[in-house]
Design an enzyme around this catalytic site. Structure first.
Site, PDB file in Angstrom:
ATOM      1  N   GLU A 196      22.908  28.961 -46.522  1.00 13.47           N
ATOM      2  CA  GLU A 196      23.062  27.640 -47.139  1.00 13.47           C
ATOM      3  C   GLU A 196      21.748  26.857 -47.140  1.00 13.47           C
ATOM      4  OE1 GLU A 196      26.468  25.969 -45.035  1.00 13.47           O
ATOM      5  OE2 GLU A 196      27.826  27.012 -46.399  1.00 13.47           O
ATOM      6  N   ARG A 220      23.360  32.572 -35.183  1.00 14.78           N
ATOM      7  CA  ARG A 220      24.614  32.554 -35.951  1.00 14.78           C
ATOM      8  C   ARG A 220      24.678  33.655 -37.007  1.00 14.78           C
ATOM      9  NH1 ARG A 220      25.950  27.735 -38.894  1.00 14.78           N
ATOM     10  NH2 ARG A 220      28.070  27.526 -38.163  1.00 14.78           N
ATOM     11  N   ASP A 231      35.024  30.697 -43.744  1.00 20.91           N
ATOM     12  CA  ASP A 231      34.498  29.433 -43.225  1.00 20.91           C
ATOM     13  C   ASP A 231      35.601  28.518 -42.690  1.00 20.91           C
ATOM     14  OD1 ASP A 231      32.844  27.345 -42.638  1.00 20.91           O
ATOM     15  OD2 ASP A 231      32.502  26.717 -44.703  1.00 20.91           O
ATOM     16  N   GLU A 245      37.415  20.193 -40.694  1.00 21.86           N
ATOM     17  CA  GLU A 245      36.855  20.085 -42.048  1.00 21.86           C
ATOM     18  C   GLU A 245      37.864  20.499 -43.119  1.00 21.86           C
ATOM     19  OE1 GLU A 245      33.301  22.398 -42.383  1.00 21.86           O
ATOM     20  OE2 GLU A 245      33.167  22.172 -44.562  1.00 21.86           O
TER      21      GLU A 245
HETATM   22  C1  GCV Z   1      26.653  22.930 -40.802  1.00 22.24           C
HETATM   23  C2  GCV Z   1      30.344  25.084 -43.862  1.00 22.24           C
HETATM   24  C3  GCV Z   1      30.293  23.591 -43.804  1.00 22.24           C
HETATM   25  C4  GCV Z   1      28.871  23.102 -43.610  1.00 22.24           C
HETATM   26  C5  GCV Z   1      28.313  23.746 -42.334  1.00 22.24           C
HETATM   27  C6  GCV Z   1      28.389  25.255 -42.489  1.00 22.24           C
HETATM   28  C7  GCV Z   1      27.910  25.987 -41.253  1.00 22.24           C
HETATM   29  O1  GCV Z   1      29.732  25.545 -45.018  1.00 22.24           O
HETATM   30  O2  GCV Z   1      30.848  23.048 -44.965  1.00 22.24           O
HETATM   31  O3  GCV Z   1      28.897  21.709 -43.503  1.00 22.24           O
HETATM   32  O4  GCV Z   1      26.986  23.331 -42.111  1.00 22.24           O
HETATM   33  O5  GCV Z   1      29.722  25.638 -42.719  1.00 22.24           O
HETATM   34  O6  GCV Z   1      28.761  26.354 -40.456  1.00 22.24           O
HETATM   35  O7  GCV Z   1      26.719  26.186 -41.085  1.00 22.24           O
END
Ligand code: GCV
Length: 692
Positions: A283, A316, A357, A385
């Site tokens: 990301e 991670r 996720d 979330e």
């Molecule tokens: C910290 C998902 C969430 C992101 C988060 C990501 C991650 O995509 O929407 O906000 O970013 O996971 O775990 O790195």
């Protein structure tokens, strides 16, 4: 609750919850931290941690009892020849003994942290109906690193945070040590959490500057006596941004030297610094892949920097790339499985519970069981979330339990036995929880959200614990031991996560939410630039059927599981129905176990979810007189919000599915309140936890 005399009566009053307004600040620790001591608790040895343990007990234990907090090293305690060996570093024992000729309740461990955990175990024992005098308790944590991950930004915002701004007031640190930092550490210690990552994995390099290291050091000083270590998320490109280097290539000696110097600098300020957490090449985050190096190259370079100080690296595995056309659910495994055996011995790979996720339901991540030579840390998301933010009541204990108790397909191995290291005898083990804590007065945005923080801590201590007893002990400590309140709370909690699954998309559907902020439904979204950001990528619904084919005829993600599990998931007939559409694309008319068609069943799930929330409202109404007004009212209000939003999810989703499959609703089912265009037109700005 019947009136009781003496200390028990006082404790009952403290915990009853009916006596006065309550804003939830005290969490599950109902005896106020500042209450006067009721009894004197002796200490053998003098450390700040032992003193904290004694103070906790002195406020709650009956006057007149002789209580001793000690470590096994004390000669008097050693002479008792108690079974300290199996307790390891952090385990505890509590038992009545005779010490110096007097009957004494001993609370002890091999370390002062063990004794502190013993003190909290005794408080839990009392608050859940146990008595002090003959208390005999013993436990050793099964997992070594029990760590919260704060996705807190340096500007005070919290990524996916729904409980107010960050608890860390970075601006006034290190000067102001807000008393809340102590209360935070105390709450964590009470459930065995022993580490906290202070900043977002989408990290800024600034957190590694001297100014921010000093701020982190101030927090570490507050947390230390509570047995909690501080960790930092590290931005992989920091050598460029802070060090002026031209590269962050982990194979470059200058880069390695920069990190080594940085680690030395951090350890000068925080001698017991835990280590780094890293999100790399995911990301938009920088990482070793930018230079053609592997994740192991990156992790090992950082590991070498912290190793002389006893630090570790949490690397991670939440990795997927827009350039990769492979099924997103497969990418982490494809990237990491071949690296098994190539990580340094102070690296742990941190894996989300599922391969996408943190969806309301995901099958367990196929990496669990697939990297036997690497300690794998379980990453759960405590902040919700995808489960209704702070407002929806969704107890995550059953989600944690479902994943941890899953069999990997390698003999009797479970995900829990991978995580606790018993499967491969790993020295380092860990469990991470993305925190749901903010500066809201009740810490987590609602009383019931506190249960998710609590359950995470308890299951990190012992991943084989079950969700139901944890809910019960949490409810007893949070609301008091009134049977009716506890039974009601537990009943509401236990089905609440399944209700979210039902009203957001059951039977293995996932990732159906609106874009960006993830608030509310958006199964129709198809226009985002990366295919795997679009809900249509996940459900693949058309006129004939629905679901993602992850068998041989599709992405073959099932092959990433060990053969017995892969075999089960490869066939729609042997795939549990709850995961059906995760692994298979099937027809709308497929016959389900219920005797209904898939379409009818899906509709029934939506209705069941909405109904469950209505039932929770009625159950909660029934204990109005037994719960303090403030916490009762906020919960009731949020349940009303949840019912409205559950209905919105149901209606919007059904309107969309009908537009795709051209089917009518089964007879007697209420139609959506609006047409699809109305749902699509909803737009929201300033949604909490989301930042552009
Ligand atoms: C910290 C998902 C969430 C992101 C988060 C990501 C991650 O995509 O929407 O906000 O970013 O996971 O775990 O790195």
């Amino acid at each position: 609750m019947k009136a009781r005399s003496g200390w028990l009566g006082a404790l009952a009053l403290l915990m009853a919850g009916t006596a006065h307004a309550d804003d939830g600040y005290r969490l599950w620790l109902r005896a106020p931290a500042a209450a006067p001591a009721a009894t004197t608790v002796a200490i053998r040895g003098d450390t700040a941690t032992l003193r904290l343990a004694a103070a906790e007990l002195s406020r709650v234990l009956p006057a007149g009892m002789t209580v001793m907090v000690a470590t096994a090293a004390d000669p008097g305690v050693a002479a008792l020849r108690l079974p300290f060996a199996p307790l390891g570093d952090e385990g505890y024992l509590v038992r009545p003994v005779t010490l110096d000729g007097r009957p004494t309740l001993l609370v002890a461990g091999n370390s002062d942290r063990g004794a502190l955990y013993g003190a909290f175990a005794l408080l839990r024992h009392l608050a859940t109906g146990g008595t002090a005098a003959k208390a005999t308790l013993t436990s050793t944590p099964k997992v070594k690193l029990r760590v919260l991950n704060h996705w807190d930004n340096l500007d005070g915002t919290v990524e996916r945070g729904y409980a107010g701004v960050s608890l860390w007031d970075w601006w006034t640190l290190p000067d102001l040590k807000d008393p809340r930092y102590t209360d935070y550490a105390r709450a964590n210690a009470s459930i065995g959490i022993n580490g906290t990552v202070l900043n977002n994995v989408n990290a800024k390099a600034d957190s590694l500057t001297p100014r921010y290291i000093a701020k982190a050091a101030a927090l570490a000083d507050v947390f230390r006596p509570w047995g909690i270590k501080v960790y930092l998320s590290a931005r992989f490109s920091a050598p460029i941004e802070l060090g002026g280097l031209k590269t962050a290539d982990p194979r470059d000696p200058q880069v390695a030297a920069w990190w080594k110097a940085k680690a030395d600098e951090i350890y000068r300020a925080i001698p017991d610094f835990g280590g780094f957490l890293v999100k790399a090449n995911s990301e938009g985050q920088p990482g070793p892949r930018d230079y053609g190096a592997s994740h192991a190259d990156g992790a090992n370079m950082l590991a070498a920097a912290v190793k002389p100080h006893g630090g570790i690296v949490l690397w991670r595995a939440f990795v997927y790339a827009e350039t990769d056309p492979e099924d997103r659910a497969k990418q982490a495994y494809t990237e990491f499985k071949p690296l098994d055996g190539s990580f340094a011995d102070n690296v742990l790979v941190q894996v989300k519970n599922g391969a996408i996720d943190f969806q309301p339901r995901e099958p367990f991540h196929p990496l669990f069981g697939a990297m036997p030579k690497t300690p794998l840390v379980m990453e759960f998301q405590i902040t919700k979330e995808y489960l209704g933010f702070a407002t929806h009541l969704a107890y995550l204990g059953p989600l944690f339990e479902e994943v941890l108790s899953a069999k990997t397909g390698r003999g009797d191995e479970t995900v829990a036995s991978v995580v606790d290291g018993s499967s491969e005898r790993h020295r380092l083990t860990g469990m991470a929880g993305v925190a749901n804590i903010g500066r809201d007065r009740d810490w987590s945005g609602s009383t019931f959200n506190q249960a998710n923080w609590y359950a995470f801590g308890r299951m990190a201590w012992d991943p084989t614990l079950k969700a139901e007893p944890i809910a019960r002990e949490w409810a007893q400590q949070t609301f008091g031991t009134d049977r009716r309140v506890v039974d009601t709370a537990v009943a509401m909690m236990m089905g609440s996560r399944e209700a979210v699954v039902d009203y957001t998309g059951a039977l293995g559907l996932a990732h159906l939410m609106a874009t960006g902020h993830h608030y509310g439904p958006g199964p129709w979204v198809a226009d985002l630039k990366r295919p795997e950001w679009n809900p249509v990528y996940y459900h693949k619904a058309d006129r004939a059927g629905i679901g993602f084919d992850r068998t041989k005829t599709g992405s073959d993600a099932v092959a990433q599981y060990a053969p017995p599990v892969a075999k089960r998931f490869a066939d729609p007939k042997t795939t549990p129905e709850r995961d059906l559409l995760w692994f298979h694309h099937v027809g709308w008319d497929r016959k389900m176990a219920s005797g209904r068609t898939l379409w009818e069943d899906l509709v029934a799930h939506y209705d069941r979810g909405v109904t469950y929330v209505g039932d929770m409202r009625r159950q909660w109404d029934g204990v109005r007189a037994q719960v303090d007004a403030e916490r009762w009212q906020k919960t009731a209000t949020y349940l009303a919000v949840q019912e409205r939003e559950a209905r919105w999810w149901r209606d919007a989703s059904l309107a969309y599915w009908m537009s795709v499959n051209g089917r009518a609703l089964p007879a007697g089912v209420a139609p959506p309140a609006h047409d699809l265009a109305w749902y699509k037109a909803q737009s929201f700005r300033y949604v909490p936890g989301h930042h552009d």
